[in-house]
Design a protein around this motif. Structure first.
Motif, short mmCIF file in Angstrom:
data_model
loop_
_atom_site.label_atom_id
_atom_site.label_comp_id
_atom_site.label_asym_id
_atom_site.label_seq_id
_atom_site.Cartn_x
_atom_site.Cartn_y
_atom_site.Cartn_z
N TRP A 156 -3.28 5.11 6.68
CA TRP A 156 -4.05 4.85 5.43
C TRP A 156 -3.29 3.41 4.91
O TRP A 156 -4.17 2.76 4.41
CB TRP A 156 -3.95 5.73 4.30
N ARG A 157 -2.13 3.36 4.71
CA ARG A 157 -1.20 2.29 4.17
C ARG A 157 -1.67 0.89 4.99
O ARG A 157 -1.66 -0.04 4.49
CB ARG A 157 0.06 2.50 4.42
N SER A 201 -6.17 0.88 4.61
CA SER A 201 -7.03 1.09 3.60
C SER A 201 -6.38 0.33 2.16
O SER A 201 -7.23 -0.11 1.40
CB SER A 201 -7.42 2.30 2.81
N ALA A 202 -4.98 0.35 2.08
CA ALA A 202 -4.47 -0.17 1.08
C ALA A 202 -4.30 -1.94 0.94
O ALA A 202 -4.24 -2.63 1.82
CB ALA A 202 -3.02 0.12 0.84
N ARG A 203 -4.77 -2.40 -0.42
CA ARG A 203 -4.74 -3.59 -0.71
C ARG A 203 -3.41 -4.12 -1.17
O ARG A 203 -2.93 -5.48 -1.03
CB ARG A 203 -5.78 -3.94 -1.71
N VAL A 225 2.44 0.31 -0.64
CA VAL A 225 2.66 1.85 -0.88
C VAL A 225 3.86 2.23 -0.31
O VAL A 225 4.25 1.68 0.95
CB VAL A 225 1.34 2.36 -0.07
N PHE A 253 2.64 3.10 -5.87
CA PHE A 253 1.65 2.22 -5.34
C PHE A 253 1.86 0.86 -6.32
O PHE A 253 2.09 1.00 -7.60
CB PHE A 253 0.38 2.60 -5.79
N ASP A 312 -5.68 1.54 -5.58
CA ASP A 312 -5.11 2.20 -4.43
C ASP A 312 -4.67 3.17 -4.64
O ASP A 312 -4.78 4.49 -3.89
CB ASP A 312 -3.89 1.37 -3.70
N GLN A 349 -7.55 5.73 -5.13
CA GLN A 349 -8.61 6.12 -3.90
C GLN A 349 -7.70 6.88 -2.93
O GLN A 349 -8.27 7.90 -2.33
CB GLN A 349 -8.61 4.73 -3.20
#
Length: 474
Positions: free
Chosen positions: A271-272, A275-277, A280, A293, A298, A301
């Protein structure tokens, strides 16, 4: 506690992979071998696991030798409570070699049968009770041996942010990792997560699928299933276990780490990256984990996805204890600009974490003993002293010294001196009241005489751990 006890301190579906033919990294042992040979062969297992991260081990049970069983026996807690067999560590040691020879034969011939765990209940700091499963002594020995073998494989697989029940890793390293991530990296939001009844909720079928990802030895897999299905015994009544692994069993921490490695750790890593912007971070100790975070979006979500992810594998987030809090270097300033109160705190591994500043005005994390845990510990000591007030003063002093030193060794972190002093002061008063309750004559015990006892037996409150940036760097 009895009066004489004062002398003792109290994933996704895993796709099937064909086993490697022959498992060239594994060594088959015939005949008798010494412990040194056992350790050499286990190191070869580790090297094979490291060379090929997809290797399935099909020949592991032979490593459960008499030598490893003996080492496992000596590694056990000698003062631990007995299981349903009522056999103590010392009693089993009488005729140890003969017992281990029989045990070894039972394991290798697959005639070994795991006994049910004896369930007891211990109080939690919130007033509730936690179930603990106490295994029979031979089950502890076999579980310890099996854990030693499997650790050679999974220590290669486990990720760096996992700290619980792993060789060479500790709670304070996990605490330091959290501290450094928040103070040195871009962390503005903290997800304080809590899994509800984790050990009682492990799905056996998922767990075995996860284990089969690396272990193809059917004899080892059957042995693990025996431990999972042995059931529990409470007040002489046996009950079947279809989910969960006893909290307190020797092998349970490893099985829990394997479960969360596939359900949580690898998913967080994916996920890091996908999906993360923003940045994390995660620190996990057994089933207790904290995430940092950079971006609120993030964090929100991820929190929404986390609940769904856990449910897929039979786990549940504790809604009342899982919180997203604004926390970090800019939390105070940002909240002040919005006209909001100071940042919330979060608890992790016995400490409340608070946004604070040093004498130069720079951001720092103030860590103090969780208040309810401090009160519960003081209450436990006070009640134990009251029940045992007629025991010899020297015996009481020796017990208090051990309890207090253990407390200071864990909670003695920079910035927590006030809580340490509070603990010591409360213990002093509790001991005085207990001694004065021994008799009418003891009522005359003065503080001057009491100070001599305190100087003799009670250790001083002191910080024993360095600042995290001196010991650990994320």
């Amino acid at each position: 506690m009895q009066p004489n006890e004062i002398g003792q301190p109290p994933a996704e579906f895993v796709e099937k992979r064909p086993p490697a033919e022959g498992n060239t990294g594994q060594t088959t042992v015939t005949g008798t071998q010494g412990l040194e040979g056992t350790l050499i062969n286990l190191s070869r297992v580790r090297e094979a696991a490291k060379r090929d991260l997809k290797l399935q081990f099909s020949n592991l049970l032979h490593h459960v030798s008499c030598d490893l069983l003996r080492q496992s026996y000596w590694a056990l807690n000698r003062q631990a409570a007995t299981g349903v067999d009522d056999i103590t560590w010392t009693e089993y040691g009488q005729g140890l070699e003969e017992r281990l020879a029989v045990l070894h034969d039972l394991v290798q011939s697959e005639r070994y049968q795991a006994k049910p765990s004896k369930r007891i209940w211990i109080p939690k700091s919130d007033g509730q009770q936690r179930p603990i499963g106490i295994a029979a002594l031979e089950d502890k020995i076999v579980q310890q041996a099996l854990t030693t073998i499997l650790q050679q494989i999974y220590e290669v697989d486990f990720l760096g942010f996992s700290y619980g029940a792993r060789p060479g890793r500790s709670q304070h390293q996990a605490l330091d990792a959290v501290y450094m991530a928040i103070t040195q990296r871009k962390v503005n939001w903290v997800l304080d997560a809590d899994l509800r009844k984790f050990y009682d909720s492990l799905d056996h079928e998922w767990l075995m699928k996860f284990v089969e990802h690396r272990v193809a030895d059917q004899r080892v897999l059957r042995l693990i299933r025996k431990f999972l299905r042995a059931g529990v015994s409470e007040d002489g009544e046996w009950s079947k276990t279809v989910v969960g692994t006893p909290q307190g069993a020797v092998i349970s921490p490893l099985l829990a780490n394997i479960y969360l490695h596939y359900v949580l750790d690898q998913w967080v890593k994916w996920w890091r990256g996908q999906s993360a912007r923003g940045e994390v971070y995660i620190v996990r100790y057994a089933d207790d984990f904290v995430m940092g975070f950079q971006l609120q979006s993030d964090a929100e979500q991820f929190q929404a996805g986390l609940k769904e992810r856990m449910a897929k594998f039979g786990l549940e987030m504790h809604e009342g204890k899982t919180r997203l809090v604004e926390f970090g270097r800019f939390a105070v300033k940002n909240r002040q600009e919005r006209g909001e109160k100071k940042p919330e705190t979060f608890d992790f591994l016995g400490f409340t974490h608070i946004c604070s500043k040093d004498k130069n005005g720079h951001f720092k994390i103030y860590r103090k003993t969780i208040s309810k845990r401090l009160r519960a510990k003081i209450r436990m000591v006070r009640e134990t002293l009251r029940r045992n007030r007629h025991r010899p003063v020297a015996e009481q002093g020796a017990w208090l010294k051990a309890v207090m030193q253990g407390h200071f060794n864990y909670y003695g972190v920079p910035g927590n001196r006030k809580a340490l002093d509070t603990f010591r002061t409360q213990i002093q008063h509790s001991w005085l009241y207990a001694l004065r309750g021994r008799s009418q004559k003891a009522l005359s015990l003065t503080w001057e005489r009491m100070r001599k006892l305190i100087r003799t037996w009670l250790p001083s409150a002191k910080v024993v751990h360095p600042y995290p940036n001196q010991r650990f760097c994320v």
